[in-house]
Scaffold this motif. Structure first.
Motif: not given
Length: 99
Positions: A74-86
């Motif tokens: 999660d440290g590498r991903l942008s906030a938008r892609l962290q939501r997409l991952k969830r």
């Protein structure tokens, strides 16, 4: 979030141009960013992201957007892609298991 890869977190770096006379001039090394539309198999949705060419190759090597996001920290991903991952994790948990 300009000039930052949303997948790998690559940002511009600073350095120096060195002439033959060893003169130093400040410069920036920018990542090779591409605006691409990627498809999430779990969500059946298109996602538009700014990705470096290196991360795009890694994404294809790992088997697509979903596989890349599930392996990425999660440290590498942008906030938008962290939501997409969830959302992808939720969608995979709700899918019926094929026997």
């Amino acid at each position: 979030m300009s000039r930052t890869c949303e997948l790998s977190g690559k940002k511009p770096m600073s350095g120096q141009l060195r002439s033959h006379a060893e003169n130093k001039t400040k410069r920036t090394f920018r990542p090779n960013l591409c605006s691409v539309t990627l498809i999430s198999d779990a969500l059946k949705r298109k996602v538009r992201v700014k990705v470096s060419a290196h991360a795009l190759r890694s994404l294809e090597h790992r088997g697509g957007l979903d596989a890349y996001l599930l392996e990425a920290g999660d440290g590498r991903l942008s906030a938008r892609l962290q939501r997409l991952k969830r959302d992808i994790v939720k969608a995979r948990a709700e899918q019926p298991v094929a026997v």
